[in-house]
Design an enzyme around this catalytic site. Structure first.
Site, PDB file in Angstrom:
ATOM      1  N   ASP A  24      55.146  12.284  19.953  1.00 57.15           N
ATOM      2  CA  ASP A  24      54.143  13.272  20.347  1.00 57.15           C
ATOM      3  C   ASP A  24      52.724  12.779  20.070  1.00 57.15           C
ATOM      4  O   ASP A  24      51.760  13.374  20.514  1.00 57.15           O
ATOM      5  CB  ASP A  24      54.391  14.583  19.592  1.00 57.15           C
ATOM      6  N   GLY A  86      50.045  27.942  21.103  1.00 59.24           N
ATOM      7  CA  GLY A  86      51.311  28.574  20.767  1.00 59.24           C
ATOM      8  C   GLY A  86      51.354  28.796  19.273  1.00 59.24           C
ATOM      9  O   GLY A  86      50.314  28.898  18.624  1.00 59.24           O
ATOM     10  N   ASP A 159      52.821  36.532  14.902  1.00 60.59           N
ATOM     11  CA  ASP A 159      53.001  36.654  16.346  1.00 60.59           C
ATOM     12  C   ASP A 159      51.803  37.347  16.975  1.00 60.59           C
ATOM     13  O   ASP A 159      51.482  38.496  16.639  1.00 60.59           O
ATOM     14  CB  ASP A 159      54.281  37.439  16.650  1.00 60.59           C
ATOM     15  N   ARG A 161      51.475  38.753  19.752  1.00 62.89           N
ATOM     16  CA  ARG A 161      51.812  40.016  20.421  1.00 62.89           C
ATOM     17  C   ARG A 161      51.809  41.179  19.449  1.00 62.89           C
ATOM     18  O   ARG A 161      51.338  42.273  19.773  1.00 62.89           O
ATOM     19  CB  ARG A 161      53.176  39.893  21.110  1.00 62.89           C
ATOM     20  N   GLY A 206      53.040  28.935  24.586  1.00 58.39           N
ATOM     21  CA  GLY A 206      53.427  30.349  24.563  1.00 58.39           C
ATOM     22  C   GLY A 206      52.293  31.328  24.763  1.00 58.39           C
ATOM     23  O   GLY A 206      52.388  32.251  25.581  1.00 58.39           O
ATOM     24  N   GLY A 208      49.044  30.396  25.624  1.00 59.89           N
ATOM     25  CA  GLY A 208      48.246  29.949  26.766  1.00 59.89           C
ATOM     26  C   GLY A 208      48.830  30.342  28.106  1.00 59.89           C
ATOM     27  O   GLY A 208      48.107  30.693  29.041  1.00 59.89           O
ATOM     28  N   GLU A 209      50.159  30.305  28.211  1.00 59.84           N
ATOM     29  CA  GLU A 209      50.821  30.626  29.481  1.00 59.84           C
ATOM     30  C   GLU A 209      50.952  32.131  29.714  1.00 59.84           C
ATOM     31  O   GLU A 209      50.948  32.579  30.864  1.00 59.84           O
ATOM     32  CB  GLU A 209      52.226  30.013  29.510  1.00 59.84           C
TER      33      GLU A 209
END
Length: 253
Positions: A24, A86, A159, A161, A206, A208-209
């Site tokens: 990576d 993410g 999270d 959300r 996660g 960003g999309e």
């Protein structure tokens, strides 16, 4: 070790199938020395390889190539900033098709505020807290990696959300979100200046999309640069799309 377990498991089941290992960090090997070296005694670099390595390279490289295709321009002609947002989060400046600077450092702990990682912190503050809390180096590293970031500031959740659901009524949740956005915009500004401009800004991973409101809040802070979001186009999850207006000074994807 964890990755080798996967390699060995596949070898046992499919012994004749080739496997390829992609680090990576590989994409970031093009960083110029002034961007990958730390202002420490140079001997620490020669003796221990103390330098910025970055991470998420496979993601940053892929989305940069896709963005260039969607923009209809050669990647080598573009100045892109790719945002891998993410649970782990990093931003990369891509100039002439190569990684030019990136927010993660010697380890993935540096750079942006993340789900449970602190991102950039004054090293002296870490020592200050360790002394007063009686923490070992290993314990302090666990706090920085696993108990900080969105989780640490919000005191509720790692999270995004969960925090968005209560941000209107919970001061700590709102503060955590504001700090996250602040760090993203800080790096966007740095990399725009480092490259002498920006042609495209790319969101992935996660958050960003999927988090249209996060994308909108970030781009809204760049309006003074002439970068404008098409709110209708931005109302999407996990779909490749240009989400800036035709008049925007940079393409947002």
């Amino acid at each position: 070790p964890a990755n080798l377990k996967g390699v060995n498991a596949v070898s046992a089941i499919l012994p004749n199938v080739p496997q390829v290992g992609v680090f990576d960090t590989a994409f970031h090997q093009t960083l110029p020395r002034e961007n990958y070296l730390y202002p420490l005694p140079y001997e620490y670099y020669t003796k221990y390889g103390a330098r910025k390595y970055g991470a998420h390279g496979t993601s940053h490289r892929y989305v940069a190539e896709r963005a260039a295709d969607m923009m209809g321009k050669p990647l080598s002609d573009l100045k892109l900033i790719t945002l891998h947002l993410g649970a782990g989060a990093s931003i990369t400046a891509i100039k002439d098709g190569k990684s030019f600077d990136t927010s993660m450092g010697f380890t993935p702990l540096a750079g942006l505020m993340m789900a449970t990682r602190s991102g950039d912190v004054d090293p002296s503050l870490i020592y200050y807290i360790q002394e007063r809390e009686g923490l070992s180096n290993a314990e302090m590293l666990r706090i920085l990696n696993n108990k900080s970031g969105l989780l640490g500031v919000s005191t509720l959740s790692s999270d995004m959300r969960d925090l968005e659901e209560v941000a209107d009524t919970n001061e700590h949740a709102k503060l955590a979100l504001d700090m996250f956005l602040n760090r993203v915009v800080r790096y966007l500004g740095q990399y725009t200046f480092e490259m002498g401009g920006v042609d495209g800004i790319v969101f992935t991973a996660g958050i960003g999309e999927n988090a249209a409101n996060v994308r909108e809040d970030i781009i809204a802070r760049l309006k003074f640069l002439g970068i404008e979001m098409d709110k209708e186009a931005n109302n999407v999850r996990g779909v490749e799309r240009i989400i800036s207006t035709p008049e925007s000074s940079a393409t947002v994807l």
